[in-house]
Design a protein around this motif. Structure first.
Motif, PDB file in Angstrom:
ATOM      1  N   ARG A   4       0.848  -1.188   0.000  1.00  9.05           N
ATOM      2  CA  ARG A   4       0.000   0.000   0.000  1.00  9.05           C
ATOM      3  C   ARG A   4       0.888   1.244   0.000  1.00  9.05           C
ATOM      4  NH1 ARG A   4      -5.725   0.439  -0.597  1.00  9.05           N
ATOM      5  NH2 ARG A   4      -6.351   2.427   0.310  1.00  9.05           N
ATOM      6  N   ARG A   5       0.589   2.205  -0.856  1.00 12.88           N
ATOM      7  CA  ARG A   5       1.341   3.455  -0.895  1.00 12.88           C
ATOM      8  C   ARG A   5       1.020   4.316   0.328  1.00 12.88           C
ATOM      9  NH1 ARG A   5       3.568   4.606  -5.991  1.00 12.88           N
ATOM     10  NH2 ARG A   5       2.606   3.550  -7.767  1.00 12.88           N
ATOM     11  N   ASP A   6       1.986   5.117   0.742  1.00  9.44           N
ATOM     12  CA  ASP A   6       1.739   6.086   1.814  1.00  9.44           C
ATOM     13  C   ASP A   6       0.830   7.208   1.309  1.00  9.44           C
ATOM     14  OD1 ASP A   6       3.354   4.708   3.584  1.00  9.44           O
ATOM     15  OD2 ASP A   6       5.155   5.815   3.010  1.00  9.44           O
ATOM     16  N   LYS A   7       1.024   7.591   0.032  1.00 10.45           N
ATOM     17  CA  LYS A   7       0.187   8.600  -0.597  1.00 10.45           C
ATOM     18  C   LYS A   7      -0.315   8.075  -1.934  1.00 10.45           C
ATOM     19  CE  LYS A   7       2.100  12.901   1.293  1.00 10.45           C
ATOM     20  NZ  LYS A   7       2.680  14.233   0.941  1.00 10.45           N
ATOM     21  N   VAL A   8      -1.537   8.406  -2.270  1.00  6.42           N
ATOM     22  CA  VAL A   8      -2.084   8.012  -3.565  1.00  6.42           C
ATOM     23  C   VAL A   8      -1.314   8.754  -4.657  1.00  6.42           C
ATOM     24  CG1 VAL A   8      -4.138   7.966  -5.013  1.00  6.42           C
ATOM     25  CG2 VAL A   8      -4.338   7.606  -2.549  1.00  6.42           C
TER      26      VAL A   8
END
Length: 226
Positions: A4-8
């Motif tokens: 999962r990315r920290d930010k989109v």
């Protein structure tokens, strides 16, 4: 390994194809916007060959513009990143940005493949986004656009094309891609043949033996791997 990315994070070419219907599966872009490290599907084309053809055409266009007195910035100099209110990042990289002797500024994109509506949408997103980049040479400017194809065809896109309807459609699409709720998934042989996600992450992937337009897919892959 998929994480999962920290930010989109959204790349412009993901948006341009969806915006005009050249792609329908918003889930693929939603997944890549929210995840990194996923395994990419292999393709039977030569990315190196595409890069050589693209670079040659780009250099030809740049040389002609400079010969006519334009000041031209190229690719990496044109990279941008915008952060929206949600914290999501939209990023892109225009091929060329040329400032004419009279001060008019034009965003250029060169294409070695067949003409597509998403080509126009891609340039229009650049025209919309670049003036919003703070402290950049294009901040607050009105930008025109131009597409140049390998066969010599050119398409001019006036600054007025980036109107309220375009902005509203783009914002709606971005909101769906950045949402925590997964976007709609529309698997199909043509769509999945283009997509670089594998069945490790997409259980509904549909594989087929349909031919791929190598020149255009190669171009998108080089950007997707940015």
């Amino acid at each position: 390994m998929t994480m999962r990315r920290d930010k989109v994070y959204i790349w412009v070419t993901w948006l341009s194809r969806l915006l005009v219907g050249d792609a329908s599966c918003e889930w693929a872009s939603w997944f890549k916007a929210h995840h990194s490290g996923y395994v990419k599907a292999s393709r039977d084309f030569s990315l190196s060959t595409w890069k050589m053809h693209h670079t040659r055409l780009l250099n030809d266009v740049r040389d002609k513009l400079e010969a006519d007195g334009h000041i031209v910035s190229t690719e990496r100099n044109n990279w941008f990143k915008l952060q929206g209110g949600s914290g999501a990042l939209v990023s892109g990289q225009a091929d060329l940005i040329a400032v004419a002797p009279d001060g008019q500024t034009t965003v250029y994109d060169v294409k070695t493949g067949a003409q597509r509506d998403s080509d126009v949408a891609q340039v229009m997103i650049y025209m919309y986004a670049l003036p919003l980049v703070a402290d950049s040479p294009w901040e607050g400017k009105s930008l025109n656009g131009r597409l140049v194809y390998k066969d010599g065809t050119e398409k001019y896109i006036p600054a007025s094309a980036v109107d309220s309807d375009f902005r509203e459609g783009l914002h709606d699409l971005i909101r769906r891609v950045v949402s925590e709720k997964p976007a709609r998934r529309i698997p199909s042989p043509p769509e999945c043949n283009w997509c670089d996600l594998t069945d490790l992450d997409c259980s509904e992937r549909v594989d087929s033996d349909l031919p791929i337009d190598n020149s255009e897919v190669a171009g998108d892959r080089s950007l997707l791997d940015f």
